[in-house]
Design an enzyme around this catalytic site. Sequence first.
Site, short mmCIF file in Angstrom:
data_model
loop_
_atom_site.label_atom_id
_atom_site.label_comp_id
_atom_site.label_asym_id
_atom_site.label_seq_id
_atom_site.Cartn_x
_atom_site.Cartn_y
_atom_site.Cartn_z
N ASP A 53 0.27 8.64 12.99
CA ASP A 53 0.90 7.38 13.33
C ASP A 53 0.10 6.22 12.74
O ASP A 53 -1.12 6.34 12.52
CB ASP A 53 0.95 7.19 14.86
CG ASP A 53 1.92 8.15 15.53
OD1 ASP A 53 2.75 8.74 14.83
OD2 ASP A 53 1.82 8.30 16.76
N ARG A 54 0.75 5.11 12.52
CA ARG A 54 0.09 3.92 11.98
C ARG A 54 -1.17 3.58 12.77
O ARG A 54 -2.23 3.28 12.21
CB ARG A 54 1.05 2.72 12.02
CG ARG A 54 0.45 1.42 11.47
CD ARG A 54 1.13 0.20 12.05
NE ARG A 54 2.52 0.10 11.66
CZ ARG A 54 2.99 -0.67 10.69
NH1 ARG A 54 2.15 -1.41 9.98
NH2 ARG A 54 4.27 -0.71 10.41
#
Length: 234
Positions: free
Chosen positions: A77-78
């Site tokens: 995930d970012r």
Amino acid sequence: MSEGNSKSKKPSRKHKPPGLKILHEDRDIIVVDKSEGLLTISNDKVKDKTAHFFLNNYVQKGNPKSRDRVFIVHRLDRDTSGVLVFAKNQNAKAYLQEEWSQFNKKYYAIVLGKPPEMEGEVTSYLMENSAYRMYSTKDSSKGKFAKTGYKVVKSNAHYSLLEIELFTGRKNQIRVHMSDIGCPIAGDKVYGKDPKVRGRLALHAASLTILHPYSKKEMTFETGLPNEFKAVMS
């Protein structure tokens, strides 16, 4: 880290990928430590400021006509930092993805409160709603099976530092499962309401063990506990 089929290479300063620390590189794979806040691959809003874009530029040495490129194997995930591996050819990509469920992945997370047990496992079936938010269900016909193991490393008055083992790789799996047991990850604005830990989601991919796609030798890549995590737990 164990040895692969060639030594690691240091990136040239000119093409050094921002937000990424190269842990290992050979003819088949490139392994990096991704900083939080950086997307793995592009989305509708961000096209070029991603780990995939920066690493393509690095292996192509700035020449977009180069045949060299990197291939997506998995994602973080970012807002999750840590170990991320890319393939440098289609055969390596296919092998790593086929064997991915057999590889060992460990994370560190800071969660709100303290889990019900010092060590345990969380299982459920995960599915996604219309708002792209994942949630657990007991209906196996609707969701995909997910299993997360955890162990409490340290606790204080407000938080617990967990070592987490990912047995399956579903979207947002760790975040959902920690929320399910009443201990959402610190800084998670989707699955929890706790304030951010020093401006970030407190989830870090700390260790990844794979079999090299060419040599089939076991290789382990590790990163330390982020400084932000140490500050919260001190």
